[in-house]
Enzyme design. Structure first.
Site, PDB file in Angstrom:
ATOM      1  N   ARG A   1      11.515   3.419   3.277  1.00  0.00           N
ATOM      2  CA  ARG A   1      11.253   2.494   4.166  1.00  0.00           C
ATOM      3  C   ARG A   1      12.327   1.751   4.251  1.00  0.00           C
ATOM      4  NH1 ARG A   1       5.820  -1.085   4.263  1.00  0.00           N
ATOM      5  NH2 ARG A   1       5.168   0.741   5.071  1.00  0.00           N
TER       6      ARG A   1
ATOM      7  N   ARG B   1       0.661  -1.182  -0.186  1.00  0.00           N
ATOM      8  CA  ARG B   1       0.031   0.147   0.085  1.00  0.00           C
ATOM      9  C   ARG B   1       0.915   1.259   0.039  1.00  0.00           C
ATOM     10  NH1 ARG B   1      -2.711  -3.952   2.093  1.00  0.00           N
ATOM     11  NH2 ARG B   1      -0.758  -4.265   3.100  1.00  0.00           N
ATOM     12  N   THR B   2       1.846   1.364   1.053  1.00  0.00           N
ATOM     13  CA  THR B   2       2.445   2.555   1.125  1.00  0.00           C
ATOM     14  C   THR B   2       3.310   2.822  -0.295  1.00  0.00           C
ATOM     15  OG1 THR B   2       2.930   2.003   3.458  1.00  0.00           O
ATOM     16  CG2 THR B   2       4.222   3.823   2.527  1.00  0.00           C
TER      17      THR B   2
ATOM     18  N   LYS C   1      26.566  -4.440  -2.388  1.00  0.00           N
ATOM     19  CA  LYS C   1      28.093  -4.550  -2.582  1.00  0.00           C
ATOM     20  C   LYS C   1      28.536  -3.919  -1.196  1.00  0.00           C
ATOM     21  CE  LYS C   1      27.976  -3.735  -7.655  1.00  0.00           C
ATOM     22  NZ  LYS C   1      28.161  -2.546  -8.573  1.00  0.00           N
TER      23      LYS C   1
ATOM     24  N   HIS D   1       5.740   5.744  11.351  1.00  0.00           N
ATOM     25  CA  HIS D   1       5.112   5.573  10.059  1.00  0.00           C
ATOM     26  C   HIS D   1       4.108   6.862   9.910  1.00  0.00           C
ATOM     27  CE1 HIS D   1       3.851   4.133   6.433  1.00  0.00           C
ATOM     28  NE2 HIS D   1       3.450   2.826   6.759  1.00  0.00           N
TER      29      HIS D   1
HETATM   30  C1  NCD Z   1       2.096  -1.286   8.015  1.00  0.00           C
HETATM   31  C2  NCD Z   1       3.845  -1.224   8.395  1.00  0.00           C
HETATM   32  O1  NCD Z   1       4.327  -1.538   7.346  1.00  0.00           O
HETATM   33  O2  NCD Z   1       4.070  -0.613   9.425  1.00  0.00           O
HETATM   34  N1  NCD Z   1       1.712  -1.366   6.962  1.00  0.00           N
HETATM   35  C3  NCD Z   1       1.428  -0.336   6.107  1.00  0.00           C
HETATM   36  O3  NCD Z   1       2.142   0.441   6.048  1.00  0.00           O
HETATM   37  N2  NCD Z   1       0.026  -0.120   5.972  1.00  0.00           N
HETATM   38  C4  NCD Z   1       1.274  -2.282   8.973  1.00  0.00           C
HETATM   39  C5  NCD Z   1       2.181  -3.542   9.180  1.00  0.00           C
HETATM   40  O4  NCD Z   1       3.084  -3.922   8.634  1.00  0.00           O
HETATM   41  O5  NCD Z   1       1.703  -4.558  10.071  1.00  0.00           O
END
Ligand code: NCD
Length: 297
Positions: free
Chosen positions: A102, A52-53, A81, A130
């Site tokens: 991320r 999703r993100t 590397k 997040h």
């Molecule tokens: C979450 C995350 O990556 O922290 N997912 C997201 O971004 N919607 C939640 C999760 O991984 O449980």
């Protein structure tokens, strides 16, 4: 503080006024937008899995006429590397106008922001934060209730390792008088966060799945990948399961940042309470607003 060039690393850096502004801009994006990011590039560098993100950031950028470069795992990049995060950031900042990252390491987003001359958006740094998920969670709540103030909200599940829960609890503490935190004893909200929240909001921390009186039940996944010991995970997994019978009795809505594993039965999806797919869709207008704000002001 102006928005152009601003990093989005932790929800802590955003006042109630800032959050309200993001929600307002998101709502405008939902109604109408133009190609305000033509000629701009976003680097999406994801060192951890994401559906999703990443896809909502990409869609948001495309909707505004911008382009996206990046990678979904360190495999195939020079990180394999031995290239450092700092060096990786120094490269992508020369190729683009904004970085969304991320990474499994807590604090990595801050490090990237300190290195980078272009804005850095934290799409999750380990168990830490997040923030853009919180903006979309708050947007979804506001869309459903017309307000956030005064609502009764409960966060359920892995509150120790869940970064969405950390950011959301801090964000909500600007709006609500009380917050119910439901987790097994070994997965409770880290004390440094609950202390910070409790200066603004009364906390009801408990281990039983008491959902009565809640307007929003925010379920979360037990974060298997963060457990230092797999046996500890095995002991805790499946601790809370929202069945159709339980969910049907809720007078409010059910949210979840997703992915879910077993904490919400698929039969819940057809109930009016289930809002988690609608919640995921909120990622588009909210991330459009954020991208425009940090790149254009
Ligand atoms: C979450 C995350 O990556 O922290 N997912 C997201 O971004 N919607 C939640 C999760 O991984 O449980």
């Amino acid at each position: 503080m102006g928005w152009k060039g601003r990093d989005i690393i932790s929800i802590r850096e955003f006042s109630r006024k800032d959050i309200d502004e993001v929600l307002k801009r998101s709502s405008k994006m939902d109604k109408k937008h133009n190609k305000s990011l033509v000629g701009k590039k976003l680097s999406a560098i994801f060192f951890e899995p994401s559906t999703r993100t990443r896809l909502s950031f990409e869609t948001a950028m495309h909707n505004l006429g911008g382009e996206v470069i990046g990678f979904n795992e360190s495999k195939g990049t020079s990180v394999e590397k031995g290239e450092s995060l700092v060096d990786t950031v120094k490269i992508v900042e020369r190729y683009s106008d904004c970085i969304v990252m991320r990474n499994p390491l807590e604090g990595s987003a801050r490090l990237a922001a300190e290195t980078s001359s272009i804005p850095v958006i934290n799409a999750g740094d380990g168990s830490n934060q997040h923030p853009t998920q919180t903006f979309l969670d708050l947007y979804c709540i506001k869309k459903n209730f017309g307000k956030i103030e005064g609502l009764k909200i409960g966060l359920v599940g892995d509150l120790k390792y869940g970064r969405t829960a950390h950011s959301l609890a801090l964000g909500l503490s600007h709006y609500v008088d009380s917050l119910r935190l439901i987790s097994p004893q070994n997965l409770s909200m880290p004390p440094h966060i609950s202390k910070e929240i409790s200066s603004r909001t009364k906390l009801d921390e408990r281990t039983d799945l008491k959902l009565e009186g809640l307007d929003v039940v925010y379920m979360t996944r037990i974060q298997k990948e963060r457990f230092p010991d797999v046996e500890e995970y095995e002991k805790t997994k499946g601790v809370y399961v929202l069945t159709k019978e339980r969910a049907a009795k809720i007078n409010g809505i059910v949210m979840h940042p997703l992915p879910r594993v077993d904490e919400i039965s698929p039969e819940v999806d057809s109930l009016k309470q289930a809002k988690y797919f609608e919640q995921a869709a909120c990622g588009i207008p909210v991330r459009m607003a954020i991208l425009e704000m940090v790149m254009k002001g």
